[in-house]
Write a protein that holds these residues in place. Structure first.
Motif, PDB file in Angstrom:
ATOM      1  N   UNK A 231      25.936 -54.125 -79.285  1.00 35.35           N
ATOM      2  CA  UNK A 231      26.374 -55.222 -80.148  1.00 35.35           C
ATOM      3  C   UNK A 231      27.024 -54.686 -81.415  1.00 35.35           C
ATOM      4  N   UNK A 232      26.411 -53.650 -81.991  1.00 36.51           N
ATOM      5  CA  UNK A 232      26.963 -53.041 -83.196  1.00 36.51           C
ATOM      6  C   UNK A 232      28.350 -52.473 -82.902  1.00 36.51           C
ATOM      7  N   UNK A 233      28.482 -51.759 -81.787  1.00 38.62           N
ATOM      8  CA  UNK A 233      29.781 -51.193 -81.426  1.00 38.62           C
ATOM      9  C   UNK A 233      30.827 -52.284 -81.204  1.00 38.62           C
ATOM     10  N   UNK A 234      30.448 -53.340 -80.500  1.00 34.68           N
ATOM     11  CA  UNK A 234      31.383 -54.432 -80.260  1.00 34.68           C
ATOM     12  C   UNK A 234      31.829 -55.068 -81.574  1.00 34.68           C
ATOM     13  N   UNK A 235      30.886 -55.268 -82.478  1.00 36.77           N
ATOM     14  CA  UNK A 235      31.203 -55.857 -83.773  1.00 36.77           C
ATOM     15  C   UNK A 235      32.104 -54.935 -84.584  1.00 36.77           C
ATOM     16  N   UNK A 236      31.793 -53.644 -84.572  1.00 33.43           N
ATOM     17  CA  UNK A 236      32.620 -52.670 -85.283  1.00 33.43           C
ATOM     18  C   UNK A 236      34.035 -52.642 -84.709  1.00 33.43           C
ATOM     19  N   UNK A 237      34.142 -52.678 -83.399  1.00 34.56           N
ATOM     20  CA  UNK A 237      35.462 -52.648 -82.766  1.00 34.56           C
ATOM     21  C   UNK A 237      36.264 -53.903 -83.119  1.00 34.56           C
ATOM     22  N   UNK A 238      35.607 -55.054 -83.121  1.00 31.08           N
ATOM     23  CA  UNK A 238      36.315 -56.281 -83.477  1.00 31.08           C
ATOM     24  C   UNK A 238      36.811 -56.199 -84.920  1.00 31.08           C
ATOM     25  N   UNK A 239      35.926 -55.782 -85.824  1.00 32.37           N
ATOM     26  CA  UNK A 239      36.317 -55.663 -87.223  1.00 32.37           C
ATOM     27  C   UNK A 239      37.458 -54.678 -87.409  1.00 32.37           C
ATOM     28  N   UNK A 240      37.380 -53.572 -86.685  1.00 33.58           N
ATOM     29  CA  UNK A 240      38.437 -52.566 -86.792  1.00 33.58           C
ATOM     30  C   UNK A 240      39.760 -53.110 -86.268  1.00 33.58           C
ATOM     31  N   UNK A 241      39.716 -53.858 -85.185  1.00 37.98           N
ATOM     32  CA  UNK A 241      40.958 -54.429 -84.652  1.00 37.98           C
ATOM     33  C   UNK A 241      41.588 -55.382 -85.665  1.00 37.98           C
ATOM     34  N   UNK A 242      40.754 -56.098 -86.430  1.00 34.89           N
ATOM     35  CA  UNK A 242      41.270 -56.994 -87.474  1.00 34.89           C
ATOM     36  C   UNK A 242      41.885 -56.182 -88.614  1.00 34.89           C
ATOM     37  N   UNK A 243      41.253 -55.050 -88.957  1.00 34.84           N
ATOM     38  CA  UNK A 243      41.809 -54.165 -89.987  1.00 34.84           C
ATOM     39  C   UNK A 243      43.193 -53.682 -89.574  1.00 34.84           C
ATOM     40  N   UNK A 244      43.281 -53.223 -88.341  1.00 36.06           N
ATOM     41  CA  UNK A 244      44.561 -52.705 -87.835  1.00 36.06           C
ATOM     42  C   UNK A 244      45.605 -53.815 -87.848  1.00 36.06           C
ATOM     43  N   UNK A 245      45.231 -54.987 -87.396  1.00 38.02           N
ATOM     44  CA  UNK A 245      46.158 -56.117 -87.370  1.00 38.02           C
ATOM     45  C   UNK A 245      46.666 -56.430 -88.780  1.00 38.02           C
ATOM     46  N   UNK A 246      45.755 -56.454 -89.734  1.00 35.95           N
ATOM     47  CA  UNK A 246      46.157 -56.727 -91.116  1.00 35.95           C
ATOM     48  C   UNK A 246      47.123 -55.656 -91.621  1.00 35.95           C
ATOM     49  N   UNK A 247      46.776 -54.390 -91.402  1.00 36.11           N
ATOM     50  CA  UNK A 247      47.614 -53.288 -91.884  1.00 36.11           C
ATOM     51  C   UNK A 247      49.015 -53.349 -91.271  1.00 36.11           C
ATOM     52  N   UNK A 248      49.078 -53.694 -89.991  1.00 32.87           N
ATOM     53  CA  UNK A 248      50.381 -53.805 -89.317  1.00 32.87           C
ATOM     54  C   UNK A 248      51.162 -54.981 -89.893  1.00 32.87           C
ATOM     55  N   UNK A 249      50.504 -56.138 -90.009  1.00 29.26           N
ATOM     56  CA  UNK A 249      51.199 -57.321 -90.532  1.00 29.26           C
ATOM     57  C   UNK A 249      51.641 -57.146 -91.972  1.00 29.26           C
ATOM     58  N   UNK A 250      50.881 -56.372 -92.759  1.00 30.02           N
ATOM     59  CA  UNK A 250      51.235 -56.122 -94.151  1.00 30.02           C
ATOM     60  C   UNK A 250      52.322 -55.057 -94.285  1.00 30.02           C
ATOM     61  N   UNK A 251      52.689 -54.439 -93.170  1.00 26.46           N
ATOM     62  CA  UNK A 251      53.717 -53.422 -93.203  1.00 26.46           C
ATOM     63  C   UNK A 251      53.230 -52.079 -93.719  1.00 26.46           C
ATOM     64  N   UNK A 252      51.911 -51.889 -93.715  1.00 28.11           N
ATOM     65  CA  UNK A 252      51.338 -50.639 -94.200  1.00 28.11           C
ATOM     66  C   UNK A 252      51.247 -49.577 -93.112  1.00 28.11           C
TER      67      UNK A 252
END
Length: 101
Positions: free
Chosen positions: A46-67
């Motif tokens: 569960x911890x790994x799944x939650x971490x992976x979901x959060x990380x995917x959101x981080x990556x999505x934000x960074x990509x959308x922000x052009x970073x």
């Protein structure tokens, strides 16, 4: 400092931070793989799944922000997803072995 220098510094910082977070998740995966033979912990999954979901959101934000370039974000995320898939395959195999006993 020019705006392009600032943008480059922001991009490098974003990639560095994402890689640091990816490394933390990778360490969680490695710990679970090392302990696979001794115990099975659904909470850890569960911890790994939650971490992976959060990380995917981080990556999505960074990509959308052009970073971070989209390809870079996808590569970092897909590497972790592959490693997580290996872990889950090993967990499933271990569970099947337990059922046979």
């Amino acid at each position: 400092m020019t705006s392009s220098d600032l943008q480059e510094q922001l991009n490098l910082r974003a990639i560095t931070l994402l890689q640091e977070d990816a490394d933390k998740i990778q360490k969680l995966i490695e710990v679970q793989m090392e302990n696979l033979a001794t115990r099975y912990c659904p909470l850890y999954e569960e911890v790994l799944d939650t971490q992976m979901y959060g990380f995917s959101r981080e990556v999505d934000f960074a990509v959308r922000a052009g970073l971070v370039p989209e390809l870079t974000g996808k590569l970092v995320l897909s590497e972790l997803e592959r490693n997580l898939a290996v872990l889950y395959e090993a967990l499933n195999k271990k569970a099947e072995e337990r059922e046979m006993l």
